[in-house]
Write an enzyme that holds these catalytic residues in place. Structure first.
Site, short mmCIF file in Angstrom:
data_model
loop_
_atom_site.label_atom_id
_atom_site.label_comp_id
_atom_site.label_asym_id
_atom_site.label_seq_id
_atom_site.Cartn_x
_atom_site.Cartn_y
_atom_site.Cartn_z
N PRO A 2 17.15 2.14 48.49
CA PRO A 2 18.22 2.08 49.49
C PRO A 2 19.57 1.79 48.84
O PRO A 2 19.71 0.80 48.13
CB PRO A 2 17.80 0.92 50.40
CG PRO A 2 16.37 0.64 50.08
CD PRO A 2 16.16 1.07 48.68
N LYS A 58 25.37 -3.19 49.54
CA LYS A 58 24.03 -2.84 50.01
C LYS A 58 23.41 -3.95 50.84
O LYS A 58 22.21 -3.94 51.12
CB LYS A 58 23.12 -2.52 48.81
CG LYS A 58 23.64 -1.39 47.94
CD LYS A 58 22.89 -1.29 46.62
CE LYS A 58 23.62 -0.39 45.64
NZ LYS A 58 23.08 -0.48 44.27
#
Length: 284
Positions: A2, A58
């Site tokens: 991710p 993130k």
DNA sequence: AACTACTCCTGGAGGC
DNA sequence: TGCCTCCAGGAGTAGT
């Protein structure tokens, strides 16, 4: 893994399903996955209502009632799945195991029971993911500019800012400079490769040696690649989520396959211990 | 200050 | 088919 677009997509999807819900119970099977600089515990989450969801780099940020923030970093292989019974309401992160796998399973290391009977499951086959609990007032410490640099989709991300950042790195390969979160917050291995391919820049070029024109192109490429991934389905989601006509990936994960621009094979090298796919013809 | 090497962890891939 | 070995990879930390 991710990266910014995957976390942003998850934030948008979860915003529709968990905002306003109260956390009834929180549990992590691995104590190391909890980071609590002020000594907060999972028990401190009980009874808190989830306000808006935010994102920085993130990190997925749950703004909780009582001025608490839960910051989730999925690292390499984390995934968050919101389910009511068997029905998946929202899911995102690393797509292994499949998002439709029965929950919990042996890689499921966290659960957050919500007041409507739904559950947010945290799965991480590598156990690298981290849940940070802290008073919201301490968020600036988490966002310390020595650790987190420019947000690439924010208004302050300009070619001039990028140039000023890259100038500090005389010899560091541009690929490594892009991966350093203190320079650019949110770009990871996949989108660094994609942005460099789009900009036509060789990944081992010294960061401090790029021309103003190249930096301008790179700045645009980073923004384009990230926003395209958010709008068109992202690299880490199952193929079904990636819409027809998605323009990426053009480099990452395509070593040995023909470059979509020139037809010559994409090559794989190591740059700063990270595997890097690029086109030796298009990227100079 | 800039940069490199090491660490964490385990599914999946490749060799035989 | 099954056993073994090795690799991937974000970011914190320690060492040069």
């Amino acid at each position: 893994m991710p990266e910014l677009p995957e976390v942003e997509t998850l934030r948008r999807d979860l915003s529709r399903t968990v905002v306003g819900r109260r956390i009834e119970r929180a549990e992590l099977t691995k104590p190391k996955m909890l980071v609590a600089p002020t000594g907060l515990t999972l028990g401190d989450l009980h009874g808190r209502t989830i306000g808006r969801l935010g994102r920085r780099a993130k990190l997925l940020l749950f703004d909780l009632s009582g001025d608490l923030t839960m910051a989730l970093h999925l690292k390499l292989a984390g995934q968050l799945i919101h389910r009511r019974g068997e029905t998946t309401l929202a899911a995102g992160g690393h797509p292994v195991p499949r998002f439709d796998a029965p929950m919990p399973h042996r890689a499921t290391h966290g659960r957050f029971d919500l007041d409507d009977g739904s559950v947010m499951w945290l799965t991480d086959i590598r156990q690298f993911g981290r849940v940070t609990l802290l008073p919201t007032a301490l968020l600036p410490e988490l966002f310390d500019e020595k650790r987190l640099g420019i947000e690439p989709l924010g208004g302050e991300f300009t070619a001039e800012r990028l140039a000023a950042t890259l100038r500090r790195h005389r010899t560091l390969p541009i690929k490594s400079a892009l991966l350093d979160q203190a320079n650019l917050a949110g770009v990871g291995n996949i989108y660094a490769d994609e942005a460099l391919h789009t900009a036509g820049i060789h990944p081992t070029r010294p960061a401090g040696g790029l021309s103003p024109g190249e930096i301008g192109g790179l700045c645009r490429a980073i923004r384009d690649v990230l926003s395209h991934a958010i709008e068109n389905g992202v690299a880490d989601l199952p193929a079904g989520r990636i819409r027809e006509g998605a323009a990426f990936p053009r480099a990452h994960g395509r070593s040995g396959l023909p470059c979509l621009t020139c037809g010559r094979p994409i090559e794989r090298i190591k740059v700063g211990a990270r595997s890097t796919d690029f086109c030796p013809t298009c990227q100079r």
